[in-house]
Design an enzyme around this catalytic site. Structure first.
Site, PDB file in Angstrom:
ATOM      1  CG  ASP A  18       2.705   0.122   1.387  1.00 25.19           C
ATOM      2  OD1 ASP A  18       3.250  -0.358   2.395  1.00 25.19           O
ATOM      3  OD2 ASP A  18       2.907  -0.321   0.238  1.00 25.19           O
TER       4      ASP A  18
ATOM      5  CG  ASP B 108      -0.482  -4.766   6.019  1.00 27.74           C
ATOM      6  OD1 ASP B 108       0.177  -3.955   6.709  1.00 27.74           O
ATOM      7  OD2 ASP B 108      -0.886  -4.487   4.876  1.00 27.74           O
ATOM      8  CG  HIS B 109       3.865  -3.524   6.728  1.00 25.49           C
ATOM      9  ND1 HIS B 109       2.682  -3.348   6.067  1.00 25.49           N
ATOM     10  CD2 HIS B 109       4.830  -3.175   5.842  1.00 25.49           C
ATOM     11  CE1 HIS B 109       2.922  -2.905   4.843  1.00 25.49           C
ATOM     12  NE2 HIS B 109       4.224  -2.792   4.679  1.00 25.49           N
TER      13      HIS B 109
ATOM     14  CB  SER C 162       9.566   1.618   1.246  1.00 23.84           C
ATOM     15  OG  SER C 162       9.205   2.399   2.339  1.00 23.84           O
TER      16      SER C 162
ATOM     17  NE  ARG D 169      10.690   1.329   4.539  1.00 22.04           N
ATOM     18  CZ  ARG D 169      11.347   0.209   4.262  1.00 22.04           C
ATOM     19  NH1 ARG D 169      12.609   0.075   4.595  1.00 22.04           N
ATOM     20  NH2 ARG D 169      10.746  -0.791   3.651  1.00 22.04           N
TER      21      ARG D 169
ATOM     22  NE  ARG E  46       9.601  -1.819  -3.211  1.00 22.35           N
ATOM     23  CZ  ARG E  46       8.822  -0.936  -2.625  1.00 22.35           C
ATOM     24  NH1 ARG E  46       8.624  -1.017  -1.319  1.00 22.35           N
ATOM     25  NH2 ARG E  46       8.291   0.043  -3.303  1.00 22.35           N
TER      26      ARG E  46
HETATM   27  C1  MIC Z   1       7.682  -1.954   1.541  1.00 20.83           C
HETATM   28  O1  MIC Z   1       7.239  -2.717   0.688  1.00 20.83           O
HETATM   29  O2  MIC Z   1       8.862  -1.571   1.568  1.00 20.83           O
HETATM   30  C2  MIC Z   1       6.737  -1.406   2.584  1.00 20.83           C
HETATM   31  C3  MIC Z   1       7.189  -1.923   3.880  1.00 20.83           C
HETATM   32  O3  MIC Z   1       5.431  -1.851   2.354  1.00 20.83           O
HETATM   33  C4  MIC Z   1       6.802   0.115   2.503  1.00 20.83           C
HETATM   34  C5  MIC Z   1       6.151   0.836   3.588  1.00 20.83           C
HETATM   35  C6  MIC Z   1       6.942   0.854   4.837  1.00 20.83           C
HETATM   36  O4  MIC Z   1       8.161   0.985   4.816  1.00 20.83           O
HETATM   37  O5  MIC Z   1       6.281   0.777   5.870  1.00 20.83           O
HETATM   38  C7  MIC Z   1       6.301   0.721   1.194  1.00 20.83           C
HETATM   39  O6  MIC Z   1       6.450   0.109   0.165  1.00 20.83           O
HETATM   40  O7  MIC Z   1       5.867   1.887   1.149  1.00 20.83           O
HETATM   41 FE1  SF4 Z   2       3.831  -5.602   2.432  1.00 27.70          FE
HETATM   42 FE2  SF4 Z   2       5.232  -3.792   1.064  1.00 27.70          FE
HETATM   43 FE3  SF4 Z   2       5.730  -6.394   0.808  1.00 27.70          FE
HETATM   44 FE4  SF4 Z   2       3.510  -5.436  -0.165  1.00 27.70          FE
HETATM   45  S1  SF4 Z   2       5.568  -4.921  -0.831  1.00 27.70           S
HETATM   46  S2  SF4 Z   2       3.728  -7.313   1.022  1.00 27.70           S
HETATM   47  S3  SF4 Z   2       2.990  -3.858   1.316  1.00 27.70           S
HETATM   48  S4  SF4 Z   2       6.002  -5.149   2.648  1.00 27.70           S
END
Ligand code: MIC
Ligand code: SF4
Length: 646
Positions: A119, A64-65, A533, A535, A379
């Site tokens: 995640d 999905d990313h 995140s 990550r 975010r």
């Molecule tokens: C995000 O919202 O920052 C992400 C991308 O979903 C991350 C995961 C990632 O960095 O792959 C998260 O929230 O854990």
């Molecule tokens: Fe995707 Fe993270 Fe954004 Fe949710 S907050 S839509 S999981 S990148």
């Protein structure tokens, strides 16, 4: 003792430890989820553990990313993930099927079970009474192998909801109100458990907005009771057989109680560039808007999108606004198509995006220079949208739609009679984009593209850590600062040498070069270092650049655990004064690391440049000291066989 819902689920899953706040406990994990941006690493780690088949009740791999496919990298990753899933017993949610958290809530979440996801918004499934926790990919890999998940026993905060929301006020406003009161650090070490008579009026998708964005409080997770609303939702999803009622005992004991009177809430908005920068909408009304984006895993349900369509119906968005709309899942997409909501949105001028993270993670739709973007996301960290010095506000779909219409930040109550959209009685059920694992795993070959590089493994730390302070940063540095995402960097998630060239570049362009030239060093952080995140690249890539320790005022939970998992020593300053004194470029030394870290919680850090010395603390359990001294969790597991027990 009368138990909270959190305590009930934890005690049903407790593998070791005592349920005393702050003590390390281990819980068994029923389900796992991964997404493609963290998943490739998690599965490389799972492979490295040499376990033939996942041992969970259910594991799902989502894509999905990384969906832009501006080069071969994403598509290669998708193929790799699909083959891994087939081989190791994992369900594969194909690209196009939707955003992991939305789909998981719709199709898989089960009250009373535990879920570990790579995640940070995994807690969204807490909307159905599940204990759903976000973690680094390596922790998820261990859970897939049947190992328990270790965490500090959280304190439990009851958020008692009273009354009902007034028209035009929505679930987003409730979680924004909590962020306003508690801040992005307020949930650290806690589970946010919702209760009170106000809960009954909130449908599961609304609850999902709140449990999802509990991640922004820094909470371990958030959870709602499983009640009539959950039964209605699960029945509408054709899953009522998995429903069971579950709630706290009456008079359960909580560590903290917060009350919110829903009927007194007004629309709120988070200003740039932190999710807790929340003010009443009226303070920013009238500010011109350049972009409105509805979607992300936070507000992309059928009702969210139908609400936006109803507000816009028969009108076109303001000429100065670009409106982007993302359905959270294929289920939502097909339902808006069938009900006419999609036509209505397109007629109003919406730009429809595929079901994926998209603009939330800077994959397209970056706002214009100096342009205000109103987003229904969770975010708004600086630069995350893809535009430097961006001005991203977070608000409800109602506020977003009203602002799209007028071109300025607008209180939806000014639009007159509220739109009321009912939750669907029956969702459109079609799981044909979720591929079950292969019945003949031995025949499945793993497909690896050239961008998938072997996993770098940390070396055990030396007994003396010596190195320069490579960078000193302030409070609330997010993993988006440390390891940016977006269209340019995200495709490199399977290639640590390449992605490490971007570490801290949003803050300091020269960081990677400096780190390499000096052969690594130490990072000095402020409070809540590593928020956001999950990550693990924010630990893995610095490790690759030779970062040996991070000394900060305090840490965010997942990032702290990721540092330990990759053999970087996380220490906190005992005195704020020492944080103030240390400067970038100072040469630090931690002598006798091995003995010191085992013997005591406090360590001496010498500042060789200044000829001084200060104390720092670690919060590692005995097990974590072992992990760190082994050079990270993978080395530790290999050496001890830990994590393999079912
Ligand atoms: C995000 O919202 O920052 C992400 C991308 O979903 C991350 C995961 C990632 O960095 O792959 C998260 O929230 O854990
Ligand atoms: Fe995707 Fe993270 Fe954004 Fe949710 S907050 S839509 S999981 S990148």
């Amino acid at each position: 003792m009368r138990k909270s819902l959190t305590h009930k689920i934890i005690s049903e899953h407790l593998v070791s430890g005592e349920m005393v706040p702050g003590e390390e406990i281990a819980i068994s994990i029923d389900q796992t989820l991964t997404q493609d941006a963290t998943g490739t690493m998690a599965y490389l780690q799972f492979e490295a553990m040499g376990i033939p088949r996942v041992k969970t009740k259910l594991s799902v791999s989502y894509v999905d990313h990384n969906m832009l496919q501006t080069g071969f990298e994403n598509a290669d990753d998708h193929r790799f993930l699909q083959s891994i899933a087939a081989k190791y017993g994992i369900y594969f949610s194909r690209p196009g099927n939707g955003i992991c958290h939305q789909v998981h809530l719709e199709r898989f979440a089960i009250p009373g079970q535990t879920l570990l996801g790579s995640d940070s918004h995994t807690p969204m499934s807490g909307a159905l009474g599940m204990l759903a926790i976000g973690a680094g990919g390596l922790d998820v890999a261990v859970a897939m192998g049947g190992g328990p998940y270790y965490l500090a026993m959280p304190r439990v905060t009851l958020v008692r909801l009273k009354g009902r929301l007034r028209p035009w006020v929505s679930a987003k406003d409730i979680i924004l109100e909590l962020l306003r009161r508690l801040t992005v650090k307020g949930g650290t070490g806690k589970v946010i458990e919702y209760g009170g008579d106000g809960v009954a009026s909130l449908a599961v998708p609304q609850r999902g907005t709140m449990t999802n964005m509990g991640a922004e409080l820094g909470a371990t997770t958030s959870i709602f009771p499983s009640d009539e609303q959950s039964r209605i939702f699960m029945r509408a999803q054709g899953r009522v057989k998995n429903w069971r009622p579950l709630s706290a005992d009456p008079d359960a004991k909580y560590d903290e109680v917060v009350e919110i009177d829903l009927s007194s809430l007004d629309p709120l908005i988070a200003k740039p560039s932190n999710p807790d920068n929340v003010v009443p909408l009226k303070e920013v009304e009238g500010i011109p808007v350049a972009q409105v984006a509805v979607g992300s895993c936070n507000n992309s349900s059928y009702v969210d999108l139908a609400t936006v369509a109803a507000v816009l119906k028969g009108k076109t968005v303001s000429p100065r606004v670009s409106l982007a709309v993302t359905p959270g899942s294929r289920q939502v997409f097909t339902m808006i198509a069938r009900s006419g909501v999609l036509t209505s949105l397109v007629r109003s001028g919406a730009r429809i995006l595929e079901s994926s993270c998209g603009p939330c993670i800077g994959m397209g739709q970056a706002p214009p220079s100096d342009g205000v973007s109103i987003r229904t996301f969770n975010r708004n960290f600086p630069g995350r949208s893809g535009t430097p010095n961006d001005k991203v506000y977070l608000a409800s779909p109602e506020v977003a739609a009203a602002s799209a219409l007028t071109g300025v930040i607008t209180d939806p109550r000014k639009l007159g009679a509220p739109v009321v959209i009912e939750q669907p009685k029956r969702y459109l059920l079609d799981d044909s984009m979720i591929i079950p694992p292969s019945p003949e795993p031995e025949k499945v070959e793993i497909i690896r593209g050239p961008n998938i590089k072997p996993l770098p493994i940390a070396r055990p730390p030396e007994d003396i850590i010596r190195g320069q302070v490579l960078i000193k940063v302030g409070d609330n540095i997010s993993t988006d600062h440390i390891m940016p995402a977006g269209a340019k960097v995200l495709p490199l998630r399977s290639n640590i040498p390449a992605i490490s060239e971007y570490v801290f570049t949003r803050v300091d362009q020269a960081f990677p070069e400096r780190a390499k030239k000096l052969g690594g060093g130490v990072i000095v952080g402020g409070g809540n270092y590593g928020q956001g995140s999950s990550r693990e690249h924010a630990a893995l890539a610095p490790m690759y650049l030779g970062v040996k320790a991070v000394v900060a005022r305090s840490f965010a939970r997942i990032h702290w655990a990721n540092l330990v998992n990759f053999g970087i020593v996380p220490l906190t300053f005992v005195s704020d004064k020492d944080y103030e004194r240390v400067e970038q470029g100072d040469e630090l030394e931690i002598p006798d690391l091995h003995a010191a870290i085992q013997k005591s919680k406090r360590l001496k850090v010498k500042n060789l440049t200044k000829g001084s010395e200060f104390e720092a603390e670690h919060a590692l359990s005995e097990r974590q000291v072992g992990i760190l001294l082994a050079g990270g969790l993978l080395n530790y597991i290999r050496a001890s066989g830990a994590g393999r027990s079912a």
